[in-house]
Design a protein around this motif. Structure first.
Motif, PDB file in Angstrom:
ATOM      1  N   GLU A  24       1.135  -0.856   0.131  1.00 54.35           N
ATOM      2  CA  GLU A  24       0.013  -0.199   0.000  1.00 54.35           C
ATOM      3  C   GLU A  24       0.682   1.298   0.096  1.00 54.35           C
ATOM      4  OE1 GLU A  24      -3.669   2.721   0.296  1.00 54.35           O
ATOM      5  OE2 GLU A  24      -3.141   0.444  -0.189  1.00 54.35           O
ATOM      6  N   GLY A  25       0.591   2.135  -1.084  1.00 53.66           N
ATOM      7  CA  GLY A  25       0.814   3.501  -1.499  1.00 53.66           C
ATOM      8  C   GLY A  25       2.747   3.457  -1.558  1.00 53.66           C
ATOM      9  N   GLN A  26       3.037   2.799  -2.486  1.00 45.77           N
ATOM     10  CA  GLN A  26       4.541   2.428  -2.302  1.00 45.77           C
ATOM     11  C   GLN A  26       4.668   2.216  -4.026  1.00 45.77           C
ATOM     12  OE1 GLN A  26       6.804  -0.892   0.344  1.00 45.77           O
ATOM     13  NE2 GLN A  26       5.012  -1.149   1.630  1.00 45.77           N
ATOM     14  N   LEU A  27       3.324   2.348  -4.523  1.00 43.70           N
ATOM     15  CA  LEU A  27       3.905   2.471  -5.990  1.00 43.70           C
ATOM     16  C   LEU A  27       5.368   1.246  -6.260  1.00 43.70           C
ATOM     17  CD1 LEU A  27       4.538   5.713  -6.637  1.00 43.70           C
ATOM     18  CD2 LEU A  27       2.629   4.840  -6.770  1.00 43.70           C
ATOM     19  N   GLU A  28       4.994   0.484  -5.782  1.00 46.39           N
ATOM     20  CA  GLU A  28       5.735  -0.904  -6.328  1.00 46.39           C
ATOM     21  C   GLU A  28       4.652  -1.854  -6.980  1.00 46.39           C
ATOM     22  OE1 GLU A  28       8.317  -2.405  -3.000  1.00 46.39           O
ATOM     23  OE2 GLU A  28       9.409  -0.097  -2.748  1.00 46.39           O
ATOM     24  N   GLY A  29       4.148  -2.175  -7.692  1.00 49.11           N
ATOM     25  CA  GLY A  29       3.250  -3.008  -8.089  1.00 49.11           C
ATOM     26  C   GLY A  29       2.198  -3.641  -7.404  1.00 49.11           C
ATOM     27  N   VAL A  30       1.230  -4.717  -7.791  1.00 48.76           N
ATOM     28  CA  VAL A  30       0.520  -5.360  -6.947  1.00 48.76           C
ATOM     29  C   VAL A  30       1.242  -6.757  -6.879  1.00 48.76           C
ATOM     30  CG1 VAL A  30      -1.251  -3.328  -7.909  1.00 48.76           C
ATOM     31  CG2 VAL A  30      -0.630  -5.769  -9.111  1.00 48.76           C
ATOM     32  N   ASN A  31      -0.069  -6.964  -5.980  1.00 48.01           N
ATOM     33  CA  ASN A  31       0.279  -8.451  -5.583  1.00 48.01           C
ATOM     34  C   ASN A  31      -1.012  -9.788  -6.299  1.00 48.01           C
ATOM     35  OD1 ASN A  31      -0.323 -11.913  -4.883  1.00 48.01           O
ATOM     36  ND2 ASN A  31       1.052 -10.733  -2.912  1.00 48.01           N
ATOM     37  N   THR A  32      -1.677 -10.071  -7.496  1.00 49.07           N
ATOM     38  CA  THR A  32      -2.194 -10.564  -8.257  1.00 49.07           C
ATOM     39  C   THR A  32      -2.431 -11.880  -7.828  1.00 49.07           C
ATOM     40  OG1 THR A  32      -1.021 -10.896  -9.932  1.00 49.07           O
ATOM     41  CG2 THR A  32      -2.172  -9.079  -9.843  1.00 49.07           C
ATOM     42  N   GLU A  33      -1.892 -12.498  -7.017  1.00 49.10           N
ATOM     43  CA  GLU A  33      -1.621 -14.072  -6.354  1.00 49.10           C
ATOM     44  C   GLU A  33      -3.268 -14.212  -5.580  1.00 49.10           C
ATOM     45  OE1 GLU A  33      -1.741 -16.871  -4.408  1.00 49.10           O
ATOM     46  OE2 GLU A  33      -0.699 -15.287  -3.602  1.00 49.10           O
ATOM     47  N   LEU A  34      -2.779 -12.621  -4.262  1.00 47.23           N
ATOM     48  CA  LEU A  34      -3.476 -13.044  -3.205  1.00 47.23           C
ATOM     49  C   LEU A  34      -5.044 -12.391  -3.613  1.00 47.23           C
ATOM     50  CD1 LEU A  34      -2.219 -11.558  -0.352  1.00 47.23           C
ATOM     51  CD2 LEU A  34      -3.731 -13.846  -0.495  1.00 47.23           C
ATOM     52  N   VAL A  35      -5.336 -11.197  -4.106  1.00 40.19           N
ATOM     53  CA  VAL A  35      -6.442 -11.104  -5.182  1.00 40.19           C
ATOM     54  C   VAL A  35      -6.876 -11.791  -5.657  1.00 40.19           C
ATOM     55  CG1 VAL A  35      -7.158  -9.102  -6.874  1.00 40.19           C
ATOM     56  CG2 VAL A  35      -5.594  -8.954  -5.408  1.00 40.19           C
ATOM     57  N   GLY A  36      -6.240 -12.898  -6.489  1.00 40.48           N
ATOM     58  CA  GLY A  36      -7.170 -13.803  -7.695  1.00 40.48           C
ATOM     59  C   GLY A  36      -7.988 -15.342  -6.852  1.00 40.48           C
ATOM     60  N   ARG A  37      -7.182 -15.458  -5.449  1.00 35.51           N
ATOM     61  CA  ARG A  37      -8.313 -16.290  -4.265  1.00 35.51           C
ATOM     62  C   ARG A  37      -8.554 -15.660  -3.431  1.00 35.51           C
ATOM     63  NH1 ARG A  37      -4.180 -16.694  -0.170  1.00 35.51           N
ATOM     64  NH2 ARG A  37      -6.095 -18.262   0.749  1.00 35.51           N
ATOM     65  N   VAL A  38      -8.631 -14.170  -3.791  1.00 30.49           N
ATOM     66  CA  VAL A  38     -10.129 -14.054  -2.882  1.00 30.49           C
ATOM     67  C   VAL A  38     -11.614 -13.561  -4.030  1.00 30.49           C
ATOM     68  CG1 VAL A  38     -11.352 -11.649  -1.780  1.00 30.49           C
ATOM     69  CG2 VAL A  38      -8.752 -12.285  -0.752  1.00 30.49           C
ATOM     70  N   CYS A  39     -11.421 -13.482  -5.067  1.00 35.74           N
ATOM     71  CA  CYS A  39     -12.089 -13.297  -5.866  1.00 35.74           C
ATOM     72  C   CYS A  39     -12.418 -14.534  -6.320  1.00 35.74           C
ATOM     73  CB  CYS A  39     -11.252 -12.511  -7.420  1.00 35.74           C
ATOM     74  SG  CYS A  39     -11.092 -11.197  -7.559  1.00 35.74           S
ATOM     75  N   GLU A  40     -12.046 -15.545  -6.302  1.00 37.14           N
ATOM     76  CA  GLU A  40     -12.347 -16.905  -6.953  1.00 37.14           C
ATOM     77  C   GLU A  40     -12.887 -17.286  -5.426  1.00 37.14           C
ATOM     78  OE1 GLU A  40      -8.755 -19.735  -7.404  1.00 37.14           O
ATOM     79  OE2 GLU A  40      -8.895 -18.580  -9.410  1.00 37.14           O
ATOM     80  N   ALA A  41     -13.441 -16.796  -4.409  1.00 34.35           N
ATOM     81  CA  ALA A  41     -13.647 -17.594  -3.370  1.00 34.35           C
ATOM     82  C   ALA A  41     -15.195 -16.634  -3.304  1.00 34.35           C
ATOM     83  CB  ALA A  41     -13.285 -17.324  -1.727  1.00 34.35           C
ATOM     84  N   VAL A  42     -15.644 -15.906  -3.573  1.00 32.88           N
ATOM     85  CA  VAL A  42     -17.026 -15.198  -3.356  1.00 32.88           C
ATOM     86  C   VAL A  42     -17.362 -14.770  -5.015  1.00 32.88           C
ATOM     87  CG1 VAL A  42     -16.646 -14.183  -1.090  1.00 32.88           C
ATOM     88  CG2 VAL A  42     -15.939 -13.035  -3.931  1.00 32.88           C
ATOM     89  N   ASP A  43     -18.364 -14.843  -5.855  1.00 36.69           N
ATOM     90  CA  ASP A  43     -19.600 -14.587  -5.934  1.00 36.69           C
ATOM     91  C   ASP A  43     -20.350 -12.873  -6.050  1.00 36.69           C
ATOM     92  OD1 ASP A  43     -19.573 -16.748  -7.372  1.00 36.69           O
ATOM     93  OD2 ASP A  43     -21.374 -17.542  -6.182  1.00 36.69           O
ATOM     94  N   ILE A  44     -19.869 -12.433  -4.957  1.00 34.39           N
ATOM     95  CA  ILE A  44     -19.776 -11.060  -5.248  1.00 34.39           C
ATOM     96  C   ILE A  44     -18.781  -9.714  -5.635  1.00 34.39           C
ATOM     97  CG2 ILE A  44     -21.656 -10.771  -3.134  1.00 34.39           C
ATOM     98  CD1 ILE A  44     -19.337 -10.469  -1.264  1.00 34.39           C
ATOM     99  N   PRO A  45     -18.718  -9.029  -5.594  1.00 27.75           N
ATOM    100  CA  PRO A  45     -17.622  -8.137  -6.739  1.00 27.75           C
ATOM    101  C   PRO A  45     -16.381  -7.515  -5.212  1.00 27.75           C
ATOM    102  CG  PRO A  45     -19.667  -6.992  -6.842  1.00 27.75           C
ATOM    103  CD  PRO A  45     -20.141  -7.687  -5.845  1.00 27.75           C
ATOM    104  N   VAL A  46     -15.391  -8.062  -5.696  1.00 23.79           N
ATOM    105  CA  VAL A  46     -14.028  -7.454  -5.055  1.00 23.79           C
ATOM    106  C   VAL A  46     -13.502  -6.405  -6.048  1.00 23.79           C
ATOM    107  CG1 VAL A  46     -11.683  -8.541  -4.440  1.00 23.79           C
ATOM    108  CG2 VAL A  46     -13.810  -9.707  -4.302  1.00 23.79           C
ATOM    109  N   VAL A  47     -13.571  -5.645  -4.836  1.00 23.93           N
ATOM    110  CA  VAL A  47     -12.512  -4.645  -5.004  1.00 23.93           C
ATOM    111  C   VAL A  47     -11.429  -4.251  -4.536  1.00 23.93           C
ATOM    112  CG1 VAL A  47     -12.746  -1.825  -4.985  1.00 23.93           C
ATOM    113  CG2 VAL A  47     -14.776  -2.888  -5.691  1.00 23.93           C
ATOM    114  N   ALA A  48     -10.034  -3.998  -5.299  1.00 34.93           N
ATOM    115  CA  ALA A  48      -8.797  -3.909  -5.490  1.00 34.93           C
ATOM    116  C   ALA A  48      -8.190  -2.640  -4.760  1.00 34.93           C
ATOM    117  CB  ALA A  48      -8.020  -5.529  -5.691  1.00 34.93           C
ATOM    118  N   SER A  49      -7.146  -2.906  -3.782  1.00 35.01           N
ATOM    119  CA  SER A  49      -6.593  -1.647  -3.300  1.00 35.01           C
ATOM    120  C   SER A  49      -5.340  -1.899  -3.038  1.00 35.01           C
ATOM    121  CB  SER A  49      -7.381  -1.402  -2.280  1.00 35.01           C
ATOM    122  OG  SER A  49      -6.415   0.111  -1.806  1.00 35.01           O
ATOM    123  N   GLY A  50      -4.281  -1.111  -2.865  1.00 33.26           N
ATOM    124  CA  GLY A  50      -2.965  -1.338  -2.385  1.00 33.26           C
ATOM    125  C   GLY A  50      -2.020  -1.312  -3.784  1.00 33.26           C
TER     126      GLY A  50
END
Length: 244
Positions: free
Chosen positions: A177-203
């Protein structure tokens, strides 16, 4: 219940501390850089094409009660876009008060972890309006302004809150967060796969490519703060690229 993000969105963050817009590095107080008056920032992003604004009372997140209400009420009164607001919302009454004022979604973090039933309580009155904020540090959900680890797995927690009635998940990777060093899509992808509701990514978003990576990982929208305020790219450019 209508989908709050029928198409992918790039959402500017308006994080407020001591009445001013700031951005923190890795969620640490004392690292903030200031960017002026909240309503002016909100107006700027709306003028540049934002369809939603992400409003956070940082003092509220740390103190446990809403602090910058006047700044946000000025935005609520004037901004003709969707508004999602978090920070210091600890009770159902707090949330309902904000929804009655005109906020479209309330963001619950610490309150959702400590009293999960609050999600259903609010959702019964205002279906689809609760966005549960899951902030991850070292792969675990953290609360109280990112200072306390809960030991919860973000993907498992997201599924639990969907069952409780959450209308969306806000997933923030505090490590970047706040470091302008890029994102971690692996964690985001896991959360998105776990639910049917929208996931908003940040950081960690530092470039338009990061926005596209999060979209392709399954996020319904992405919140961008530091990169926009520092001019790494324009909101208009991100919206254009993300819509292709």
């Amino acid at each position: 219940m209508s989908d709050p993000f029928p198409t992918f969105e790039v959402i500017p963050a308006v994080d407020v501390q001591d009445g001013e817009v700031v951005q923190l590095v890795a969620g640490e107080r004392g690292t903030e850089k200031r960017y002026g008056e909240p309503r002016a920032a909100a107006d700027q992003w709306v003028d540049q094409g934002a369809e939603t604004l992400h409003l956070v009372d940082l003092d509220g997140a740390f103190e446990g009660e809403r602090v910058n209400s006047a700044a946000f009420e000025a935005i609520i009164d004037t901004a003709d876009v969707d508004l999602q607001l978090g920070g210091g919302i600890r009770t159902a009454d707090d949330a309902v008060e904000l929804l009655d004022l005109g906020v479209d979604r309330v963001i619950l973090g610490t309150a959702a972890v400590e009293t999960p039933e609050i999600v259903g309580e609010i959702s019964e009155q205002y279906p689809g309006t609760v966005m549960v904020s899951l902030d991850a540090k070292d792969g675990e959900v953290v609360v109280s302004g990112w200072t306390e680890s809960t030991g919860l797995d973000p993907a498992e927690a997201a599924g639990r809150y969907e069952e409780l009635g959450a209308g969306a998940i806000l997933f923030t990777n505090v490590d970047v967060e706040g470091q302008l060093e890029g994102v971690n899509t692996e964690l985001v992808g896991r959360v998105c796969e776990a639910v049917d509701i929208p996931v908003v990514a940040s950081g960690g978003v530092a470039s338009v490519d990061d926005v596209l990576e999060l979209r392709d990982a399954g996020a319904a929208a992405v919140v961008v703060g530091t990169a926009l305020y520092e001019g790494a790219f324009t909101l208009a450019a991100a919206i254009e690229v993300a819509s292709t």
